[in-house]
Design an enzyme around this catalytic site. Structure first.
Site, PDB file in Angstrom:
ATOM      1  N   ASP A   6       5.658  -4.572  -0.706  1.00 34.16           N
ATOM      2  CA  ASP A   6       6.122  -3.928   0.525  1.00 34.16           C
ATOM      3  C   ASP A   6       5.008  -3.092   1.157  1.00 34.16           C
ATOM      4  O   ASP A   6       4.105  -2.617   0.456  1.00 34.16           O
ATOM      5  CB  ASP A   6       7.333  -3.042   0.178  1.00 34.16           C
ATOM      6  CG  ASP A   6       8.145  -2.696   1.404  1.00 34.16           C
ATOM      7  OD1 ASP A   6       7.868  -3.234   2.495  1.00 34.16           O
ATOM      8  OD2 ASP A   6       9.071  -1.870   1.279  1.00 34.16           O
ATOM      9  N   HIS A  32      -0.238  -8.577   6.594  1.00 37.63           N
ATOM     10  CA  HIS A  32       0.186  -9.692   5.726  1.00 37.63           C
ATOM     11  C   HIS A  32      -1.037 -10.477   5.223  1.00 37.63           C
ATOM     12  O   HIS A  32      -1.068 -10.929   4.081  1.00 37.63           O
ATOM     13  CB  HIS A  32       1.134 -10.626   6.478  1.00 37.63           C
ATOM     14  CG  HIS A  32       2.428  -9.970   6.856  1.00 37.63           C
ATOM     15  ND1 HIS A  32       3.141  -9.170   5.991  1.00 37.63           N
ATOM     16  CD2 HIS A  32       3.144  -9.981   8.015  1.00 37.63           C
ATOM     17  CE1 HIS A  32       4.232  -8.729   6.600  1.00 37.63           C
ATOM     18  NE2 HIS A  32       4.256  -9.194   7.820  1.00 37.63           N
ATOM     19  N   LEU A  71      -1.979 -17.377 -16.831  1.00 39.04           N
ATOM     20  CA  LEU A  71      -0.881 -16.738 -16.089  1.00 39.04           C
ATOM     21  C   LEU A  71      -0.086 -17.763 -15.275  1.00 39.04           C
ATOM     22  O   LEU A  71      -0.673 -18.658 -14.666  1.00 39.04           O
ATOM     23  CB  LEU A  71      -1.486 -15.707 -15.111  1.00 39.04           C
ATOM     24  CG  LEU A  71      -0.498 -15.047 -14.151  1.00 39.04           C
ATOM     25  CD1 LEU A  71       0.275 -13.942 -14.864  1.00 39.04           C
ATOM     26  CD2 LEU A  71      -1.203 -14.476 -12.923  1.00 39.04           C
TER      27      LEU A  71
HETATM   28  C1  FPP Z   1       6.871  -6.599   3.178  1.00 39.96           C
HETATM   29  O1  FPP Z   1       6.087  -5.745   3.953  1.00 39.96           O
HETATM   30  C2  FPP Z   1       6.141  -7.813   2.975  1.00 39.96           C
HETATM   31  C3  FPP Z   1       6.568  -9.055   3.339  1.00 39.96           C
HETATM   32  C4  FPP Z   1       7.861  -9.348   3.958  1.00 39.96           C
HETATM   33  C5  FPP Z   1       5.724 -10.214   3.137  1.00 39.96           C
HETATM   34  C6  FPP Z   1       4.907 -10.148   1.898  1.00 39.96           C
HETATM   35  C7  FPP Z   1       3.892 -11.179   1.958  1.00 39.96           C
HETATM   36  C8  FPP Z   1       2.640 -11.037   1.507  1.00 39.96           C
HETATM   37  C9  FPP Z   1       2.125  -9.840   0.849  1.00 39.96           C
HETATM   38  C10 FPP Z   1       1.679 -12.125   1.582  1.00 39.96           C
HETATM   39  C11 FPP Z   1       2.199 -13.357   0.951  1.00 39.96           C
HETATM   40  C12 FPP Z   1       1.203 -13.996   0.178  1.00 39.96           C
HETATM   41  C13 FPP Z   1       1.165 -15.288  -0.103  1.00 39.96           C
HETATM   42  C14 FPP Z   1       0.198 -15.756  -1.084  1.00 39.96           C
HETATM   43  C15 FPP Z   1       2.042 -16.268   0.525  1.00 39.96           C
HETATM   44  P1  FPP Z   1       6.664  -5.306   5.369  1.00 39.96           P
HETATM   45  O2  FPP Z   1       6.166  -6.267   6.387  1.00 39.96           O
HETATM   46  O3  FPP Z   1       8.137  -5.161   5.304  1.00 39.96           O
HETATM   47  O4  FPP Z   1       5.964  -3.905   5.544  1.00 39.96           O
HETATM   48  P2  FPP Z   1       6.593  -2.649   6.253  1.00 39.96           P
HETATM   49  O5  FPP Z   1       7.803  -2.254   5.453  1.00 39.96           O
HETATM   50  O6  FPP Z   1       5.493  -1.639   6.178  1.00 39.96           O
HETATM   51  O7  FPP Z   1       6.917  -3.058   7.656  1.00 39.96           O
END
Ligand code: FPP
Length: 233
Positions: free
Chosen positions: A14, A31, A125
């Site tokens: 997150d 992201h 892993l």
């Molecule tokens: C939450 O942060 C994150 C997500 C919904 C997406 C997570 C995805 C990645 C870290 C990359 C994925 C990696 C691969 C390899 C496919 P948020 O956007 O809700 O953050 P915020 O709460 O600060 O808005």
């Protein structure tokens, strides 16, 4: 006595959006940086001897986000594997996924399936991406499959707790679940599997969650007293 290295670690990655906003960047930049960090943390977990790392990359609820962000998140696995599959292969990491891929663009599905196929014999892993994953959906699909088998007479109506795992996308119990970025929620992630997981909520945003913070979380885990409902560990 302190605990050893957790075998199964699940992370709710997150804070990408807030990380980007704080830097005056678009959410998608968060992201992108988050995906780069998946590489670093997967390599670190592999070195530590963790068996399985399950990362929440896209939830069944994430489709509600604006179209351009959903579009970008759908493309990320492709970008990620094109950049890092060679290195994951060299490090003996096995790629798997949990979730329903069929809602993703065909090219994303192809890249993921290729990464799974290429790495299937690796013994290090297991890097499992939870994509279009939701725990309630996982349980529902499992229940439907079981009910169907019973209705067809393929099995008897006497399922045990251990057998439930056979109907899930992630069969293992989770030892350690980490959520980054200060939120203290589970957000429909691995509800069955975290029955006795140790939970750690760190204020660090996912793109800044580095090896040092991973080690700190593992140390905190090792100092916990896991009693599994009993009196001593
Ligand atoms: C939450 O942060 C994150 C997500 C919904 C997406 C997570 C995805 C990645 C870290 C990359 C994925 C990696 C691969 C390899 C496919 P948020 O956007 O809700 O953050 P915020 O709460 O600060 O808005």
């Amino acid at each position: 006595m302190s605990l050893g290295i957790p075998q199964t670690v699940a992370i709710i990655m997150d804070g990408n959006g807030r990380w980007a906003k704080a830097k005056g960047l678009p959410r998608t930049a968060g992201h992108k940086q988050g995906a780069n960090n998946v590489r670093d943390i997967a390599l670190a977990c592999n070195e530590l001897g963790i068996k399985k790392l399950i990362l929440y990359a896209f939830s069944t609820e994430n489709w509600k986000r604006p179209e351009d962000e959903v579009g970008f998140l759908c493309k990320l696995p492709g970008i990620f594997f094109n950049m890092f599959i060679k290195e994951l292969m060299e490090k003996n990491i096995r790629v798997t996924f949990a979730g329903e891929l069929n809602r993703f663009p065909q090219d994303t599905q192809d890249v993921i399936n290729k990464a799974v196929g290429m790495t299937e014999k690796n013994t290090g892993l297991e890097l499992c991406l939870a994509i279009n994953y939701g725990s309630r959906r996982e349980l529902l699909l499992g229940i439907q499959k079981y009910a169907d088998q019973v209705a067809k007479g393929e099995r008897t109506n006497d399922i045990t707790e251990e057998e439930v795992a056979n109907y899930l996308m992630v069969p293992e119990d989770i030892d350690l679940m980490i959520r980054t970025s200060g939120e203290q929620r589970i957000s429909n992630y691995l509800l069955w599997q975290i029955a006795y997981a140790e939970l750690i909520f760190t204020p660090v945003a996912w793109p800044d969650f580095d090896q040092k913070e991973l080690n700190r979380c593992i140390q905190e885990y090792q100092n916990r007293d896991r009693r599994f409902g009993g009196l001593t560990s």
